[in-house]
Scaffold this active site. Structure first.
Site, short mmCIF file in Angstrom:
data_model
loop_
_atom_site.label_atom_id
_atom_site.label_comp_id
_atom_site.label_asym_id
_atom_site.label_seq_id
_atom_site.Cartn_x
_atom_site.Cartn_y
_atom_site.Cartn_z
N TYR A 1 0.84 -1.20 0.00
CA TYR A 1 0.00 0.00 0.00
C TYR A 1 0.88 1.25 0.00
O TYR A 1 1.49 1.60 1.01
CB TYR A 1 -0.94 0.01 1.20
CG TYR A 1 -1.90 -1.16 1.26
CD1 TYR A 1 -2.20 -1.91 0.12
CD2 TYR A 1 -2.52 -1.52 2.45
CE1 TYR A 1 -3.09 -2.98 0.17
CE2 TYR A 1 -3.41 -2.58 2.51
CZ TYR A 1 -3.68 -3.32 1.38
OH TYR A 1 -4.56 -4.38 1.44
N ARG B 1 -16.71 -2.07 -2.16
CA ARG B 1 -15.88 -0.91 -2.55
C ARG B 1 -16.68 0.38 -2.64
O ARG B 1 -16.48 1.21 -3.53
CB ARG B 1 -15.14 -1.19 -3.85
CG ARG B 1 -14.23 -2.42 -3.77
CD ARG B 1 -13.27 -2.50 -4.92
NE ARG B 1 -12.50 -3.74 -4.91
CZ ARG B 1 -11.42 -3.97 -4.16
NH1 ARG B 1 -10.98 -3.02 -3.37
NH2 ARG B 1 -10.79 -5.12 -4.22
N PHE C 1 -22.44 1.26 -3.26
CA PHE C 1 -23.78 1.80 -2.98
C PHE C 1 -23.76 3.30 -2.74
O PHE C 1 -24.75 3.98 -2.98
CB PHE C 1 -24.38 1.07 -1.78
CG PHE C 1 -24.42 -0.42 -1.97
CD1 PHE C 1 -25.20 -0.98 -2.98
CD2 PHE C 1 -23.64 -1.26 -1.20
CE1 PHE C 1 -25.20 -2.35 -3.19
CE2 PHE C 1 -23.65 -2.63 -1.40
CZ PHE C 1 -24.43 -3.17 -2.40
#
Length: 333
Positions: A56, A213, A216
């Protein structure tokens, strides 16, 4: 905050963990000050299970977390992952041509020391193989990981996106405490063969992206996502599947509104109801969304509502693959 037991370890982890990737990587512009506030809010709320990985932002996420982790070491159960590497040391997403996977014993020895140095701690609580290397027998990878436990550098071992067969092989070499895999309303691959195996072996399932992810919340604003947000490249946000997913999100958000919650809260609550051996790690870099995730832990569903959710999902099956074709080659190995 409620707590759950990690596998057979006896460790008590918050029922909702914290995925930290987006604070430094993949989800648009980073905001270190807001991320630090979010980490402190998680700590104050009893969220003791934090998740990161060496890939990351090429280690910068581990360095960020260390700023809150080090002074609060006894309050945090830290998990990190190894395996993805970058050519020319230039960080990129897992589907980049610049990214490759290395599960070799030689790299594991170096990777763990790199993570310990960035996190500024002596021992990692849970150390995952980020994927299963198709070019290295899983027994060799896990054997090397087991040596880290003996050396005191790691307490427990985990796998990510492993097949049922690989899980069995790995667990025969050294007990596996957790399997991290994508699991959400829209990604339920693990239910067929993987979830039964981890339950048989007493391994916790740690779902990442339990909110699909943020689909919505963001499905209608996909064009406004920053260019650096990798979701813009995912099939579920592309034209072939976008209309289906807009309609799906609209109906699920409508059901959520009838319960006075958000669509993302409905999605997270659904994952939480799938078993006491399931500990999701929704990712966020903002206090606002962390607070919403915490509230989702109190949401319950009637049988009628559970059936409504299933019916809505069935109405819109054309959701699309969760990753690009290249990234899917490293899933379920």
């Amino acid at each position: 905050m409620n707590y759950k037991t990690l596998g057979k370890t006896g460790e008590q982890l918050s029922a909702i963990g914290l995925g930290c990737m987006g604070m430094s990587f993949a989800y648009g512009q980073a905001d270190e000050q807001e991320s630090i506030r979010t980490l402190h809010k998680a700590l104050d709320s009893g969220i003791n299970f934090w998740d990161t990985a060496d890939m990351y932002a090429n280690g910068k996420n581990e360095e960020l977390i260390s700023k809150v982790l080090v002074p609060n070491r006894d309050k945090i159960f830290i998990a990190t992952k190894f395996g993805f590497r970058f050519k020319n040391n230039e960080a990129g997403p897992s589907n980049s041509a610049n990214t490759y996977f290395d599960g070799s014993p030689e790299w594991i020895k170096q990777a763990v020391d790199n993570s310990l140095q960035r996190l500024k701690i002596d021992t990692i609580d849970l150390y995952y193989a980020h994927r299963i290397d198709p070019n290295v027998p899983v027994e060799e990878t896990v054997g090397a990981m087991a040596e880290l436990v003996k050396a005191g550098k790691v307490r427990y071992l985990g796998l990510s996106e492993a097949s049922a067969e690989s899980i069995r092989k790995a667990n025969a070499i050294h007990p596996i405490a957790a399997l991290q895999s994508e699991y959400s309303l829209l990604t339920r691959d693990v239910e067929e063969s993987i979830l039964p195996v981890v339950r048989e072996l007493g391994i916790s399932l740690v779902p990442y992206s339990p909110l699909a992810r943020g689909l919505f919340n963001n499905i209608n604003e996909v064009q406004q996502l920053e260019d650096s947000d990798f979701r813009k490249s995912l099939p579920r946000y592309q034209e072939a599947y976008l209309e289906n997913n807009k309609n799906l999100a609209k109906e699920l958000n409508g059901l959520a509104a009838s319960k006075d919650i958000t669509g993302s809260q409905l999605a997270l609550a659904w994952v939480l109801t799938q078993g006491d051996d399931i500990i999701p790690i929704p990712g966020t870099k903002r206090v606002k969304y962390l607070e919403q995730n915490i509230e989702a832990a109190a949401v319950t569903f009637t049988e009628t509502e559970k059936n409504q959710i299933e019916e809505i999902i069935k109405k819109y099956p054309n959701t699309g693959p969760r990753y690009s074709e290249g990234s899917m080659k490293l899933v379920n190995n």
